[in-house]
Design a protein around this motif. Structure first.
Motif, PDB file in Angstrom:
ATOM      1  N   ASN A 216     -24.986 -21.593  87.351  1.00  0.00           N
ATOM      2  CA  ASN A 216     -24.444 -22.928  87.103  1.00  0.00           C
ATOM      3  C   ASN A 216     -22.953 -22.897  87.435  1.00  0.00           C
ATOM      4  O   ASN A 216     -22.172 -22.218  86.774  1.00  0.00           O
ATOM      5  CB  ASN A 216     -24.655 -23.312  85.625  1.00  0.00           C
ATOM      6  CG  ASN A 216     -24.295 -24.753  85.348  1.00  0.00           C
ATOM      7  OD1 ASN A 216     -24.131 -25.557  86.265  1.00  0.00           O
ATOM      8  ND2 ASN A 216     -24.167 -25.088  84.078  1.00  0.00           N
ATOM      9  N   TYR A 217     -22.551 -23.598  88.494  1.00  0.00           N
ATOM     10  CA  TYR A 217     -21.149 -23.612  88.892  1.00  0.00           C
ATOM     11  C   TYR A 217     -20.299 -24.318  87.839  1.00  0.00           C
ATOM     12  O   TYR A 217     -20.689 -25.379  87.326  1.00  0.00           O
ATOM     13  CB  TYR A 217     -20.975 -24.319  90.240  1.00  0.00           C
ATOM     14  CG  TYR A 217     -21.421 -23.494  91.421  1.00  0.00           C
ATOM     15  CD1 TYR A 217     -20.536 -22.641  92.074  1.00  0.00           C
ATOM     16  CD2 TYR A 217     -22.739 -23.564  91.879  1.00  0.00           C
ATOM     17  CE1 TYR A 217     -20.950 -21.871  93.160  1.00  0.00           C
ATOM     18  CE2 TYR A 217     -23.155 -22.796  92.958  1.00  0.00           C
ATOM     19  CZ  TYR A 217     -22.259 -21.948  93.588  1.00  0.00           C
ATOM     20  OH  TYR A 217     -22.672 -21.182  94.655  1.00  0.00           O
ATOM     21  N   LEU A 222     -16.093 -25.730  91.396  1.00  0.00           N
ATOM     22  CA  LEU A 222     -16.390 -26.933  92.185  1.00  0.00           C
ATOM     23  C   LEU A 222     -15.110 -27.623  92.651  1.00  0.00           C
ATOM     24  O   LEU A 222     -15.052 -28.150  93.767  1.00  0.00           O
ATOM     25  CB  LEU A 222     -17.255 -27.896  91.373  1.00  0.00           C
ATOM     26  CG  LEU A 222     -18.679 -27.393  91.067  1.00  0.00           C
ATOM     27  CD1 LEU A 222     -19.399 -28.390  90.159  1.00  0.00           C
ATOM     28  CD2 LEU A 222     -19.478 -27.179  92.350  1.00  0.00           C
ATOM     29  N   ASN A 254     -24.931 -29.877  89.448  1.00  0.00           N
ATOM     30  CA  ASN A 254     -23.749 -29.438  90.183  1.00  0.00           C
ATOM     31  C   ASN A 254     -23.450 -30.357  91.357  1.00  0.00           C
ATOM     32  O   ASN A 254     -22.289 -30.671  91.641  1.00  0.00           O
ATOM     33  CB  ASN A 254     -23.930 -28.010  90.691  1.00  0.00           C
ATOM     34  CG  ASN A 254     -23.790 -26.942  89.620  1.00  0.00           C
ATOM     35  OD1 ASN A 254     -24.226 -25.811  89.817  1.00  0.00           O
ATOM     36  ND2 ASN A 254     -23.198 -27.282  88.487  1.00  0.00           N
TER      37      ASN A 254
END
Length: 277
Positions: A216-217, A222, A254
């Protein structure tokens, strides 16, 4: 132009429905077709997918595994490589004719290293694809070693390959660095594979695919990509971003986060189902 989508539409729950392309097309303007990697799809599938997506929708179609050296065992096509490529090209024709083909993605395996024989393989594949747009993604670090990176990028530009830039764990020769270079004026790809270092190399386990793309970024990661994408956008007509970190259901979230950061509000998406609550 920056278009953001996901790898496949079956693993994601969007708008209350799961695995439905019509609903997916209400959220994202582009998708990567990964079923084409495992088997060349019949034309009727592509015709159906055309009908289920809005006019401006785009497909990135993954090259069949026999075309990229992933295939284990004998080639199922009696006519050899030529028949394999011809069958694939025939299968994707409906998407081409509908104006919905973004590119065919050739993702080569981790053992496909930088040598003259493999350069010839790339030349042959490019020639067989004719005027079909093609993107190239490496998985062996040797293509981007200090002494080879510029030569690799120059070759891609000369041969007409779009660059598929990776965000992935850096764990030895079987992974490539993020090389923020454009090789084609029409399009550049960016694929988010996650940064699960431990899971990336655990390919002996039965569920290694589930583990590999489990990531999970976070917001900072991001935000860094927001700046990079804006830089890439200045050098190419279109940037297609694909989130492939779908093992834990993080890809759609994301992708939506990144869309919000970039202020993207796509027009021409499919109408969404009414939210009654």
């Amino acid at each position: 132009m920056i278009n953001i989508g996901l790898a496949g539409w079956g693993d994601h729950e969007l708008g209350g429905s799961r695995g439905k392309l019509r609903e997916y097309g209400a959220h994202f303007p582009v998708v990567e077709v990964d079923t084409s990697f495992y088997a060349i799809q019949p034309e009727r599938n592509y015709m159906k997918w055309n009908q289920e997506t809005p006019e401006g929708f785009g497909f990135i179609i993954k090259a069949y595994q026999g075309m990229t050296g992933h295939l284990r065992g004998a080639n199922p096509f009696a006519g050899g490589i030529g028949e394999m490529f011809e069958t694939f090209l025939q299968s994707i024709r409906p998407v081409q004719e509908a104006g919905k083909l973004k590119t065919v993605l050739f993702q080569y395996p981790p053992w496909f290293d930088c040598n003259k024989a493999n350069v010839d393989v790339l030349r042959d594949a490019r020639e067989r694809m004719g005027d079909v747009p093609v993107a190239l993604e490496f998985r062996h670090q040797s293509w981007f070693k200090e002494d080879m990176q510029e030569k690799t990028l120059t070759f891609m530009k000369r041969e007409g390959w779009m660059h598929s830039i990776c965000d992935e764990p850096q764990v030895g020769l079987g992974s490539v660095p993020t090389v923020l270079e454009v090789t084609h004026p029409d399009m550049t790809m960016v694929r988010f594979h996650g940064r699960n270092v431990g899971g990336w190399v655990q390919n002996n386990e039965a569920n290694w695919r589930d583990v590999r793309y489990l990531y999970n970024y976070n917001q900072q990661e991001l935000l860094e990509w927001k700046d990079w994408l804006l830089q890439l956008q200045e050098k190419t007509r279109e940037v297609c971003v694909v989130f492939n970190n779908n093992s834990g259901g993080h890809a759609a979230g994301n992708a939506k986060q990144l869309m919000a950061m970039l202020g993207l509000d796509y027009e021409g998406l499919a109408p969404r189902q009414l939210d009654l609550f």
